[in-house]
Enzyme design. Structure first.
Site, PDB file in Angstrom:
ATOM      1  N   ASN A 168      78.621  60.705 157.973  1.00  0.00           N
ATOM      2  CA  ASN A 168      77.470  60.953 157.310  1.00  0.00           C
ATOM      3  C   ASN A 168      76.251  60.948 158.576  1.00  0.00           C
ATOM      4  O   ASN A 168      76.043  59.685 158.863  1.00  0.00           O
ATOM      5  CB  ASN A 168      77.155  60.350 156.305  1.00  0.00           C
ATOM      6  CG  ASN A 168      75.876  61.040 155.367  1.00  0.00           C
ATOM      7  OD1 ASN A 168      75.765  62.284 155.612  1.00  0.00           O
ATOM      8  ND2 ASN A 168      75.241  60.371 154.673  1.00  0.00           N
ATOM      9  N   ASP A 171      76.960  54.835 166.138  1.00  0.00           N
ATOM     10  CA  ASP A 171      76.937  54.612 164.541  1.00  0.00           C
ATOM     11  C   ASP A 171      78.523  54.011 164.547  1.00  0.00           C
ATOM     12  O   ASP A 171      78.964  54.680 163.475  1.00  0.00           O
ATOM     13  CB  ASP A 171      76.798  56.061 164.211  1.00  0.00           C
ATOM     14  CG  ASP A 171      76.581  56.136 162.669  1.00  0.00           C
ATOM     15  OD1 ASP A 171      76.485  54.830 162.151  1.00  0.00           O
ATOM     16  OD2 ASP A 171      76.622  56.859 161.888  1.00  0.00           O
TER      17      ASP A 171
HETATM   18 ZN    ZN Z   1      72.923  56.693 159.333  1.00  0.00          ZN
END
Ligand code: ZN
Length: 430
Positions: free
Chosen positions: A280, A307
């Protein structure tokens, strides 16, 4: 600590536009000299790095170390070991831990764990709002004093425009960057895939790119209103790129990052329902990937950030729709991104600027340069070394990567933090 002499490498320092064949000497935890033919004194550790690139240590603006609270996925020790193996000398830890990093006690715990067991530097990022609920602002001043280098509600978007305005105003006063996970959650409705031809074909619920870009568009208006420093996390689509490019032309204080996966794989990767491809923002279309690559090359996107989002089989060995979002990335970021150099989409100089110099500048962190006198945070990269991505060799506790089994080209051979070797591939040190 012994002096270290890296002999015969290609030294690339984007901070000074330097790209030379030379030796690099590290002394007392600092970069001392960059010259050809530096003589080694007694006790100096000499490493032959011929054919390799000597660059400022990578700085990851965005990773999840999962400590406190979810140590079964990752912890400060394993996450920073993974970082070192990937060539990172510093990582910024996102605050969506359990409990979230919205107060001094949690920040201090992370700082302490980093001192005790951290392999690389760890910079905590504090929450924007209490409990990441998007309602009341966290005590940003207290978080900053305790060691937080920025604020973000990452994992969640600050949906309420008035709250976001106050967050920007408050952070501005403190000189903190506000990092937004940009997602209109009503529009995205937790859609596990990107809305497009692929999601239709494979029958997955989806979210449109506008869920991201719409939120960025709103935020940019608030940045214009407040003048605060704003950073967009994990940019994934062409429209966001366009908005950021325009905002920079307007002179707004905006920066952004992109992940290796949003640069290198499309939503086609979800077609096998491999839950490690559920991230996401979701993996996007080919046009979006091309836009992100172009924006990274032209500087609209300032930085590459992993991330790195570890999850266990509990969260991932389930239906795609039920799987938690995120993939690990610290140990695969470098070779994935080196592919852009191999395809001539970027120069090594520009590439390492995005992995080190720009992240340091965005948050005002040490490193990001090899200028004499700067901290001896250095990564040695072998751009040609090929290896197979083997899950059993990950330092990370988690295995949620769609790149397992893939043949990679390029890897970190040596990672040095503050003049200490914290990672070396076998045989590098002889
Ligand atoms: Zn995020």
């Amino acid at each position: 600590m012994a002096d270290i002499l890296l002999r015969g490498g290609r030294v690339i320092d984007p901070a000074r536009n330097l790209d030379v064949s030379a030796d690099l000497l590290l002394q007392d935890g600092k970069v001392a000299r960059i010259e050809p033919g530096i003589a080694a004194k007694d006790g100096t550790k000499v490493v032959d790095v011929k054919g390799q690139w000597v660059v400022p240590g990578f700085i990851d603006l965005h990773c999840h170390l999962r400590e406190p609270g979810q140590e079964y996925k990752e912890d400060v020790a394993t996450g920073t070991a993974a970082a070192a193996a990937g060539g990172f000398t510093a990582v910024c830890a996102m605050p969506n831990t359990v409990p979230p990093n919205d107060n001094r006690a949690v920040t201090e715990l992370i700082v302490r764990r980093a001192q005790e067991v951290g392999v690389v530097r760890v910079y905590p990022i504090g929450c924007i709002t209490q409990g990441q609920k998007g309602e009341n602002l966290a005590e940003m001043g207290e978080l900053q004093q305790a060691g937080c280098v920025a604020v973000s509600d990452d994992g969640k978007s600050v949906m309420n425009s008035e709250v976001m305005r106050r967050a920007l105003e408050y952070a501005r006063g403190l000189g903190l960057v506000v990092i937004q996970h940009a997602e209109d959650v009503h529009l995205s409705a937790n859609g596990p895939a990107h809305e497009g031809a692929v999601s239709t074909r494979i029958g997955l619920r989806s979210q449109p790119a506008a869920a991201e870009s719409g939120m960025v568009a709103r935020d940019l208006e608030l940045v214009a209103l407040t003048g605060a420093r704003y950073h967009v996390a994990h940019v994934s689509c062409a429209e966001t790129v366009r908005l950021v490019r325009e905002a920079k032309l307007r002179g707004l204080p905006v920066t952004c990052e992109v992940t290796p996966h949003h640069l290198t794989i499309t939503d086609e990767a979800c077609a096998g329902y491999d839950t490690s491809t559920r991230v996401n923002p979701p993996l996007r279309s080919e046009a979006d990937v091309a836009a992100c690559r172009g924006a990274l090359a032209d500087g609209t996107i300032d930085a590459i950030a992993t991330d790195h989002a570890p999850h266990s089989s509990v969260e991932k060995d389930v239906e795609f729709e039920q799987a938690a979002s995120g993939m690990i990335g610290l140990e695969t970021a470098l070779p994935l991104c080196l592919d852009l150099i191999a395809k001539n989409a970027m120069s090594p100089m520009a590439h390492f600027a995005r992995m080190s110099t720009a992240p340091a500048k965005i948050l005002g962190l040490p490193g990001g340069t090899l200028a004499p006198g700067s901290v001896a945070d250095v990564t040695v990269v072998d751009p040609q070394s090929t290896w197979v991505c083997d899950a059993s060799r990950f330092r990370s506790k988690s295995r949620n990567s769609p790149f397992i089994g893939r043949t990679m080209r390029g890897r970190a051979m040596l990672t040095i933090v503050g003049g200490n070797i914290v990672f070396a591939q076998e045989k590098v040190l002889g």
